[in-house]
Design a protein around this motif. Structure first.
Motif, PDB file in Angstrom:
ATOM      1  N   UNK A 113     -11.899   4.109  39.115  1.00 40.44           N
ATOM      2  CA  UNK A 113     -11.062   5.262  39.436  1.00 40.44           C
ATOM      3  C   UNK A 113     -11.758   6.582  39.096  1.00 40.44           C
ATOM      4  N   UNK A 114     -12.478   6.627  37.969  1.00 39.58           N
ATOM      5  CA  UNK A 114     -13.242   7.828  37.604  1.00 39.58           C
ATOM      6  C   UNK A 114     -14.287   8.146  38.667  1.00 39.58           C
ATOM      7  N   UNK A 115     -15.005   7.110  39.124  1.00 38.25           N
ATOM      8  CA  UNK A 115     -16.043   7.321  40.134  1.00 38.25           C
ATOM      9  C   UNK A 115     -15.440   7.795  41.455  1.00 38.25           C
ATOM     10  N   UNK A 116     -14.313   7.215  41.851  1.00 38.20           N
ATOM     11  CA  UNK A 116     -13.647   7.674  43.079  1.00 38.20           C
ATOM     12  C   UNK A 116     -13.257   9.144  42.956  1.00 38.20           C
ATOM     13  N   UNK A 117     -12.743   9.507  41.795  1.00 33.07           N
ATOM     14  CA  UNK A 117     -12.349  10.896  41.600  1.00 33.07           C
ATOM     15  C   UNK A 117     -13.561  11.819  41.632  1.00 33.07           C
ATOM     16  N   UNK A 123     -14.057  16.491  45.334  1.00 29.42           N
ATOM     17  CA  UNK A 123     -14.835  17.143  46.391  1.00 29.42           C
ATOM     18  C   UNK A 123     -13.943  17.660  47.519  1.00 29.42           C
ATOM     19  N   UNK A 124     -12.943  16.865  47.909  1.00 24.92           N
ATOM     20  CA  UNK A 124     -12.049  17.288  48.989  1.00 24.92           C
ATOM     21  C   UNK A 124     -10.602  17.254  48.498  1.00 24.92           C
ATOM     22  N   UNK A 125      -9.752  18.141  49.043  1.00 21.86           N
ATOM     23  CA  UNK A 125      -8.354  18.187  48.595  1.00 21.86           C
ATOM     24  C   UNK A 125      -7.572  16.938  49.015  1.00 21.86           C
TER      25      UNK A 125
END
Length: 172
Positions: A113-117, A123-125
């Motif tokens: 989850x940290x990496x996805x964030x 990076x994108x809204x």
């Protein structure tokens, strides 16, 4: 009709993004948990939806039953999951996480989850995440429909007309 430059560029960006996301997330999972991303994906599925059959796992990830079985074998050998008899079907087994597997999956999930964030969410809204997700879902559904249509066409070829000449020879 030939694919235009924009479609080719989109293809290249999608494929490259998938590879880079996979490698980045897997690198972190391997470094912190000695866990390949494929194994994490199976553990994560079993954490979210316990009691899956090998067939269910294979369908979830669009991979072969044989490949899925090998991943589960490795996880089972590591003591992270176990197979037990399927009460509804004696021909298949149910895969469950062990307590150790659940603990590992929960820890690895935080890293995932940290990496996805870091790689997407920061990076994108959120609105863009929803829009891109919807577009990709539409493209995947269209691709699956096309594949099913082609598969059906192969299974039931159009019958040849009776008495017509085929490949230059007369029908006998």
């Amino acid at each position: 009709m030939m694919a235009d430059a924009g479609l080719k560029l989109l293809y290249r960006e999608l494929v490259s993004l998938e590879i880079e996301l996979w490698n980045g997330i897997e690198g972190r999972l391997r470094a912190e948990y000695d866990l390949p991303l494929t194994s994490f994906e199976v553990l994560h599925l079993l954490l979210r939806r316990p009691g899956r059959r090998i067939q269910d796992i294979a369908e979830e990830f669009s991979i072969t039953v044989g490949g899925t079985s090998k991943v589960v074998d490795r996880l089972e050998s590591a003591g992270l999951c176990e197979r037990r008899a399927n009460p509804n079907d004696r021909r298949s087994s149910i895969v469950e996480l062990t307590p150790e597997g659940r603990k590992l999956a929960n820890g690895a999930l935080k890293v995932f989850e940290e990496e996805l964030d870091l790689r997407i969410g920061s990076v994108i809204p959120e609105q863009s995440v929803r829009e891109v997700t919807a577009v990709l879902s539409t493209l995947r559904a269209a691709g699956r429909a096309l594949d099913a249509e082609r598969k059906a066409a192969v299974r039931s070829p159009v019958p040849a007309m009776r008495g017509s000449k085929q490949s230059g020879r007369s029908a006998r």
